[in-house]
Design an enzyme around this catalytic site. Sequence first.
Site, short mmCIF file in Angstrom:
data_model
loop_
_atom_site.label_atom_id
_atom_site.label_comp_id
_atom_site.label_asym_id
_atom_site.label_seq_id
_atom_site.Cartn_x
_atom_site.Cartn_y
_atom_site.Cartn_z
CE LYS A 1 -20.14 19.29 16.60
NZ LYS A 1 -19.00 19.28 15.69
CB SER B 1 -25.22 11.84 8.38
OG SER B 1 -24.98 11.69 9.75
CB THR B 2 -30.21 10.04 7.37
OG1 THR B 2 -30.62 10.99 6.37
CG2 THR B 2 -31.41 9.26 7.84
CD GLU B 3 -24.30 6.51 10.87
OE1 GLU B 3 -23.82 7.03 9.84
OE2 GLU B 3 -23.67 5.78 11.65
N GLY C 1 -28.84 12.16 12.65
CA GLY C 1 -30.17 12.74 12.87
C GLY C 1 -31.08 11.79 13.64
CD GLU D 1 -33.41 21.53 6.87
OE1 GLU D 1 -33.55 20.75 5.91
OE2 GLU D 1 -34.12 22.53 7.05
CB CYS E 1 -28.04 17.86 1.91
SG CYS E 1 -28.40 19.61 1.86
CD GLU F 1 -26.36 12.37 1.56
OE1 GLU F 1 -26.20 11.99 2.73
OE2 GLU F 1 -26.80 13.49 1.26
P1 NAP Z 1 -22.62 14.25 10.36
O1 NAP Z 1 -21.54 13.31 10.55
O2 NAP Z 1 -23.99 13.86 10.73
O3 NAP Z 1 -22.19 15.57 11.17
C1 NAP Z 1 -22.97 16.73 11.25
C2 NAP Z 1 -22.63 17.45 12.52
O4 NAP Z 1 -23.04 16.66 13.64
C3 NAP Z 1 -21.14 17.69 12.70
O5 NAP Z 1 -20.95 18.91 13.36
C4 NAP Z 1 -20.76 16.52 13.57
O6 NAP Z 1 -19.57 16.73 14.26
C5 NAP Z 1 -21.95 16.42 14.49
N1 NAP Z 1 -22.14 15.13 15.12
C6 NAP Z 1 -21.59 13.93 14.79
N2 NAP Z 1 -22.04 12.96 15.63
C7 NAP Z 1 -22.90 13.56 16.49
C8 NAP Z 1 -23.69 13.09 17.58
N3 NAP Z 1 -23.71 11.81 17.93
N4 NAP Z 1 -24.47 13.98 18.23
C9 NAP Z 1 -24.49 15.27 17.87
N5 NAP Z 1 -23.75 15.78 16.87
C10 NAP Z 1 -22.96 14.93 16.17
O7 NAP Z 1 -22.73 14.77 8.89
P2 NAP Z 1 -21.55 15.30 7.99
O8 NAP Z 1 -20.84 14.10 7.48
O9 NAP Z 1 -20.80 16.35 8.70
O10 NAP Z 1 -22.38 16.02 6.83
C11 NAP Z 1 -22.81 15.34 5.74
C12 NAP Z 1 -24.29 14.98 5.87
O11 NAP Z 1 -25.06 16.15 6.14
C13 NAP Z 1 -24.83 14.43 4.60
O12 NAP Z 1 -25.61 13.28 4.86
C14 NAP Z 1 -25.71 15.54 4.06
O13 NAP Z 1 -26.74 15.16 3.23
C15 NAP Z 1 -26.18 16.19 5.29
N6 NAP Z 1 -26.52 17.58 5.02
C16 NAP Z 1 -27.85 17.93 5.00
C17 NAP Z 1 -28.23 19.22 4.72
C18 NAP Z 1 -29.68 19.60 4.70
O14 NAP Z 1 -29.98 20.78 4.75
N7 NAP Z 1 -30.61 18.68 4.62
C19 NAP Z 1 -27.26 20.19 4.48
C20 NAP Z 1 -25.91 19.81 4.51
C21 NAP Z 1 -25.57 18.50 4.80
P3 NAP Z 1 -18.15 16.40 13.56
O15 NAP Z 1 -18.31 16.46 12.10
O16 NAP Z 1 -17.30 17.47 14.04
O17 NAP Z 1 -17.78 15.06 14.05
#
Ligand code: NAP
Length: 484
Positions: free
Chosen positions: A188, A241-243, A245, A262, A296, A393
Amino acid sequence: MATKNKNTFEFAPAPESTGHIQLRDQYDLFIGGKWIKPKSGKYFKTINPATEKQIATVADASEKDVDLAVKAARKAFKGWSQLPARERGKYLFRLARLIQEKARELAVIESLDGGKPIRESRDIDIPLAAAHFFYHAGWADKLDYAFPNRSVEPLGVAGQIIPWNFPLLMAAWKLAPALACGNTVVLKPAETTPLTALKLAEIIEEAGFPEGVVNIVTGAGKTGAAIVNHPDVNKIAFTGSTEVGKLIQRATAASDKKLTLELGGKAANIIFEDAAINQAVEGVINGIYFNQGHVCCAGSRLFVQESVFDEVTTKLKARIENLVVGDPLDKNTDIGAINSKGQLETINKYLEIGKDEGLEMFQSSCAVPKKGFWCKPTIFTGAAQSNRIVQEEIFGPVLAVQTFRTISEVVQKANNTPYGLSAGVWTDKGSKIFNLTSQLRAGVIWANTFNKFDPTSPFGGYKESGFGREGGIHGLEAYLKFND
Ligand code: NAP
Ligand code: MG
């Protein structure tokens, strides 16, 4: 700037594509090798964050659609996992080659859908995505060498959920090792950037993959949750996001799903007085402003040794005045559009928090377009450990600068956040590099460079930045069951 940060590997140039961008107005779900309408009949828009204009509508997958996708992946698993390994490698190689051939089109779509500068999509995201498939094509029939005297087998169906900051590259990081190891996948992409993953589905069709080996389901968080909670998924790989995760960790705790996370980061970039200062300043700029700071592992906390603080901050401020903020499709652009309205609101909230905390804020004086989502490169000086902009972050082009005197002081400060993904050290002394790398609690540490990625290098975090590694041999482990 990031674009000067050339990747460390090169491939023969792919044949030039026509430059013609082919996008559908509406995208269905890619399940079992077919394009299927969502059961609910619902679609959502994906927009260009630089213009706020709609690019296409995309299927919103419900639990029922996810169930279909998991069933298709399960059905395909036996055939895919029992295929001679070198055949799996050939599919991955074909996919890598097709990505190269379509690199220009993919780069434009990535920049349109997500807002990143075309130089970055063209020089970094897309070539690295191809590189991941090439690299893992080579592993497919060499797993015995990777894990000598161990009995390994694929896990089964892998559910993969990715963020919006490196859409195609994150898809490649996830798909390539999973497929090389013989797993089938339900992936996804993020809601704001689904297009290159859908384009990849078309390329997977063109490469002739057996149906159901890769299934792409689009939607928001609830689609991701449906994958996480599906009982017939054997592995969850999540980047985000950590949240979220933590939610996923809780949701899978009582199951036997293998999990890798990640998550977020708050990297320290550390400049010692003996560093080549101009080079370090360039590295700091690349560290925080690459991809609008939607990274990230972004070097969002800068630690400068006191004696060179004035020199470094003066040079940083002069340098950000020269960064070009604007049209992601213009090859002179350094900082593109913020990925979404929501993300811009988050960043602006942190700018207010920083000011309220009494920090000095410096922003480039450049103009930004009226339409679209933009944030000028920003520097906060006078930051302290307790400031929220130091601890949390922001995921935007915002740098918090602090000073230090001794190594022990900077190690203590650098390690003092909940995160532990990456760090950078700038010094002329090899001994300092070794000293620091053994003390910094970060999964990736760069010395006299920053934001360099390669498929051979494992990437992943400590602490609340997650667990598991992607890339290298370590990344294969995440997709295998060890029977001894
Ligand atoms: P996010 O809100 O956690 O979303 C990540 C993915 O998870 C999206 O596809 C999102 O869908 C989906 N998602 C949201 N809620 C979910 C749930 N309850 N259950 C399962 N999947 C769910 O993070 P983001 O805002 O897209 O990305 C930014 C974050 O990613 C930052 O904190 C960044 O540090 C982290 N990041 C980490 C790495 C690494 O390798 N460590 C790399 C890149 C980014 P939708 O977005 O479509 O709602
Ligand atoms: Mg979009």
